[in-house]
Design an enzyme around this catalytic site. Structure first.
Site, PDB file in Angstrom:
ATOM      1  N   SER A  42       0.830  -1.201   0.000  1.00 20.99           N
ATOM      2  CA  SER A  42       0.000   0.000   0.000  1.00 20.99           C
ATOM      3  C   SER A  42       0.873   1.264   0.000  1.00 20.99           C
ATOM      4  O   SER A  42       1.620   1.484  -0.929  1.00 20.99           O
ATOM      5  CB  SER A  42      -0.966  -0.052   1.193  1.00 20.99           C
ATOM      6  N   ASP A 154      -6.383  -3.872  -0.998  1.00 22.47           N
ATOM      7  CA  ASP A 154      -5.218  -3.465  -0.206  1.00 22.47           C
ATOM      8  C   ASP A 154      -4.392  -4.662   0.274  1.00 22.47           C
ATOM      9  O   ASP A 154      -4.922  -5.588   0.885  1.00 22.47           O
ATOM     10  CB  ASP A 154      -5.721  -2.660   0.999  1.00 22.47           C
TER      11      ASP A 154
END
Length: 263
Positions: A42, A154
């Site tokens: 991320s 994510d």
């Protein structure tokens, strides 16, 4: 078999707190510690991409000056998320020279979560901007990204601190974790509860990864920053820088070396 790399950096997810990665890397450079490979989840993948593209850590901040959270997103006409990351993808393509992961100056591993098959995936080739966006696609907030027919969200959902991606390849792994769970207070609204839940997931899957690092840097003063406060990038950078300096000094006093002794 001897490790392929002397030093690798594992950079955690953490949304806006990811600017602390750049500060930590700046401090490491001042001790002549440089990565031969980077793994990022991320926000860590985002920071890693700019570093792997050949930028000095403090220079990376220049790309974000004047940018806002609104510039990077737009409302999505989708039932799978509130916001689209298409402007973010455009930003990456405009500001990173490499178009594909394998074109970067330093090898980069981008961690995402395969939503279709329930597994952590590590990208080491392919379109850089698309794979970073996949790694950053926090569920509910952002529309998931589709890459080669598979839906991704994510990377922090299953592997927020990707030390294990590097452990066998590197003699020494620096882990920078900008998502330690600290704040005892949180807002009891939809978004506050969602963030708290994500933080629990990130913390739990990071525990074994933290133990496997040779140098663990965890900035502890980042809880007060909102995820939309991009104008605070320099402050967050300095938090990472100072924490890394302090951590190295503590290790030198405790172990007489920077790296944690192996059992």
């Amino acid at each position: 078999m001897s490790p392929s790399y002397e030093v690798g950096y594992a950079l955690s997810g953490g949304f806006i707190k990811g600017f602390a990665h750049l500060g930590a890397v700046q401090a490491l450079a001042e001790y002549d510690i440089h990565p031969q490979i980077i793994a990022g989840t991320s926000a860590g993948a985002l920071a890693g991409a700019f570093l792997a593209d050949g930028n000095e850590p403090y220079r990376c901040l220049d790309y974000f000056r004047g940018e806002t959270f609104r510039h990077m997103t737009r409302l999505a006409l989708s039932s799978s998320g509130f916001l689209s990351l298409e402007p973010f993808v455009h930003f990456l393509k405009e500001n990173i020279k490499a178009r594909r992961i394998e074109e970067l100056q330093i090898p980069l591993l981008v961690v995402a979560t395969d939503l279709d098959h329930g597994r952590s995936v590590v990208f080491h080739e392919g379109s850089l901007a698309e794979r970073i966006a996949a790694s950053c696609s926090m569920p509910i907030l952002f529309v998931p990204r589709e890459v080669d027919g598979t839906t991704y969200i994510d990377g922090g959902i299953l592997r927020n601190l990707p030390v294990s991606c590097l452990r066998r390849q590197c003699r020494n792994v620096v882990a920078v974790n900008v998502s330690p769970l600290q704040a005892p207070k949180y807002r009891k609204n939809l978004w506050g509860i969602a963030l708290r839940t994500y933080h629990f997931m990130f913390e739990s899957n990071s525990l074994p990864e933290r133990q496997a690092a040779d140098l663990l840097v965890e900035p502890r003063d980042l809880a007060g920053y909102s995820n939309t406060e991009m104008e605070k990038a320099e402050e967050i950078f300095l938090q990472g820088y100072r924490t890394c300096q302090e951590t190295i000094k503590q290790n030198l006093q405790k172990y007489t070396q920077i790296w944690k002794p192996r059992p």
